[in-house]
Enzyme design. Sequence first.
Site, PDB file in Angstrom:
ATOM      1  CG  HIS A   1     -11.011   8.856   1.960  1.00  0.00           C
ATOM      2  ND1 HIS A   1     -12.021   8.017   1.673  1.00  0.00           N
ATOM      3  CD2 HIS A   1      -9.872   7.874   2.434  1.00  0.00           C
ATOM      4  CE1 HIS A   1     -11.561   6.794   2.059  1.00  0.00           C
ATOM      5  NE2 HIS A   1     -10.535   6.678   2.370  1.00  0.00           N
TER       6      HIS A   1
ATOM      7  CG  HIS B   1      -8.930   7.849  -1.394  1.00  0.00           C
ATOM      8  ND1 HIS B   1      -8.581   7.224  -2.884  1.00  0.00           N
ATOM      9  CD2 HIS B   1      -8.361   6.886  -0.847  1.00  0.00           C
ATOM     10  CE1 HIS B   1      -7.978   6.210  -2.646  1.00  0.00           C
ATOM     11  NE2 HIS B   1      -7.876   5.770  -1.500  1.00  0.00           N
TER      12      HIS B   1
ATOM     13  CG  PHE C   1      -2.371   0.140   1.020  1.00  0.00           C
ATOM     14  CD1 PHE C   1      -2.996  -1.006   0.088  1.00  0.00           C
ATOM     15  CD2 PHE C   1      -2.997   1.053   1.709  1.00  0.00           C
ATOM     16  CE1 PHE C   1      -4.501  -0.774  -0.030  1.00  0.00           C
ATOM     17  CE2 PHE C   1      -4.471   1.230   1.307  1.00  0.00           C
ATOM     18  CZ  PHE C   1      -4.818   0.333   0.357  1.00  0.00           C
TER      19      PHE C   1
ATOM     20  CG  LEU D   1     -12.078   5.019  -1.863  1.00  0.00           C
ATOM     21  CD1 LEU D   1     -11.612   6.292  -1.602  1.00  0.00           C
ATOM     22  CD2 LEU D   1     -11.760   4.338  -0.594  1.00  0.00           C
TER      23      LEU D   1
ATOM     24  NE  ARG E   1      -6.931   7.308   6.889  1.00  0.00           N
ATOM     25  CZ  ARG E   1      -7.292   6.181   6.133  1.00  0.00           C
ATOM     26  NH1 ARG E   1      -6.622   5.031   6.490  1.00  0.00           N
ATOM     27  NH2 ARG E   1      -7.871   6.463   5.281  1.00  0.00           N
TER      28      ARG E   1
ATOM     29  NE  ARG F   1      -5.054   6.739   0.988  1.00  0.00           N
ATOM     30  CZ  ARG F   1      -5.702   5.867   1.645  1.00  0.00           C
ATOM     31  NH1 ARG F   1      -6.441   6.532   2.758  1.00  0.00           N
ATOM     32  NH2 ARG F   1      -5.851   4.670   1.431  1.00  0.00           N
TER      33      ARG F   1
ATOM     34  CD  GLN G   1      -5.629  10.319   3.395  1.00  0.00           C
ATOM     35  OE1 GLN G   1      -6.591   9.192   3.563  1.00  0.00           O
ATOM     36  NE2 GLN G   1      -4.388  10.249   3.863  1.00  0.00           N
TER      37      GLN G   1
ATOM     38  CD  GLU H   1      -3.296   3.831  -1.058  1.00  0.00           C
ATOM     39  OE1 GLU H   1      -4.163   4.644  -0.688  1.00  0.00           O
ATOM     40  OE2 GLU H   1      -2.061   3.925  -0.754  1.00  0.00           O
TER      41      GLU H   1
END
Length: 630
Positions: A388, A249, A121, A263, A423, A322, A247, A266
């Site tokens: 997000h 996304h 990730f 969404l 994050r 991100r 954030q 990722e």
Amino acid sequence: DEQIERHDYDVVVIGAGGAGLRAAIEARLQGKRTAIISKSLFGKAHTVMAEGGCAASMGNANPNDNWQVHYRDTMRGGKFLNNWRMAELHAKEAPDRVWELETYGALFDRTTDGKISQRNFGGHTYPRLAHVGDRTGLELIRTLQQKVVSLQQEDLAETGDAESRIRVFHECTITELFTTDGAISGCFGYFRGDGRFVRFDAPAIVLATGGVGKSYSVTSNSWEYTGDGHALALRAGATLINMEFLQFHPTGMVWPPSVRGLLVTESVRGDGGVLRNTDGKRFMFEYVPDVFKEQYATSEEEGDRWYTDPDNNRRPPELLPRDEVARAINSEVKAGRGTEHGGVFLDVSTRLKPEEILKRLPSMHHQFKELADVDITKEPMEVGPTCHYVMGGVEVEPDTAMSKVPGLFAAGEVAGGMHGSNRLGGNSLSDLLVFGRRAGLHAAQHADAGRPAVAESDVAAALERAMLPFSSATEGGENPFVVQQELQKTMHELVGIIRKGDEMELALKKLEDIATRTRTVSVEGHRRFNPGWHLALDLRNMLLVALCTGKAALERQESRGGHTRDDFPVMDSDWRHLLLVCRAIGEDDVELTRQEQLPMRSDLFDLFEMDELKKYYTGDELGGHRADSA
Ligand code: FAD
């Protein structure tokens, strides 16, 4: 006279996502009578939507992984603004929380030798996300709910009543917290279905209400995420930190309009998806910031090789944190190299076989097929940034999760500090488990310290406030849906992914006007399932949260993580050690103060190379730390 249902508990948990459920389980395991309250149906929380997985350095996929590497990645992701103690606890305890979930019955995907599988990730050095296909959050919630049920079965056997020690109240929205002499004494709310009012008297309350995305017009968040917990905490006298950091996304669906913001996990990039603009160019190579240059591939060939030989190649830039990817996509679209719907292309079909895609990304395949008529095994997806996750939240003591208000705890997305300015993907599910457990444990301990009585006048005031949108005082006021739209548009356009001082000043002016309008929104009809009324009450919270974000974002004159200023484009070390703290003034305003961040403990500091720290710290700070450790 209005009838108000009353319940008495030791611990009340507001929110039934991962953090809330884990907290409630812990409080019950400590022998406390525990209530779980959720605004939506039980089982429908954001946690369910988490696709990618849960980050924990179990080292199953790469034995070099350990808590120190996870800690370093988390601090880097947050640009060293994280509460380092929270990041430390999180990195150390996440593996135990994942293994524990297995003992509750979770069925994670496996490696060929039978261990819990871990996937790559963004921002994580090693494959680290424990997952169940792309439906990890669903499994997490399923397992935690099952644990709640099994505890209720134990209680049934012992006491004859399954709900004697843990009870779920769903479709129940909390609108007010009660404090007595500054400490928590209970809360107040209503049931969505029939509008009846309810109070819970309890000496310990855990806020686990999730995020604030509904303050923006394009968001991956669903209707419940109006920042209730953030606002409840503020009004009870607690503080919020880091509210400027939101954030976006990088990959939400941009088309069709009905699902805009939804969404796209990722994992699509983790499993090999590449980003291209409308010229067909793989543009992420142009956007690797200096601080990350050494960790990312410089050519497509090297990036491609990394998937099969990660030890001898650097990762492709699609796997940058991100905020970097979101900003890059935003720039491409602004430069006219985006699709007609304002997105770019994300393609997984060129690298994975259709069978692989169906196995690894089943719900993404389904989502695109059903909602956009796109077959991701053959064609690229169209994606763009969507609001997000909020890094900001209730300021808590790292070890106990208690806020500044005695008896008020916060865990999960509603808590601030852990993720700093940004994050990493996968670090939320692990955060929920680690700090959900801690909040439940310490709330249980706090409940032993005595029970402040709720003041009846506070209950009457809460009732009156909840009824305000129906009253003659607001008659002829505006429709809450209109005001909400105005608020969302203001935040989206003026305090969005790229920010400017003058735009944010304008936003704050508009918010003043929106505050006045919010005070007088009016609704018609009855309390029985009345979405207009629900929104009227949510709006107060959305407004307060928007003010925190607007004021903090204007104050912070630098760009860092989830806060990008067009007028202050670089990260500035002088801002790293400053936290912006929000407190409520009255019902619907906030004041902002600066607070020094505690310096990192020296053994944790020593986990980093001086050359790296220089990119984030001021010379003075580094000098001081050297003196500390000497
Ligand atoms: P939530 O799960 O958001 O639950 C909040 C609860 O509070 C709900 O039960 C809600 O009804 C209740 N509530 C709210 N307000 C009130 C009120 N006033 N009164 C009563 N109840 C209230 N993170 C990862 O780590 N990995 C991922 O792969 C990942 N994927 C994601 C995918 C999507 C689409 C989204 C939206 C998020 C994703 N995240 C992921 C982030 C992560 O899912 C969330 O941050 C996390 O689930 C939040 O959990 P929580 O327990 O704090 O709150």
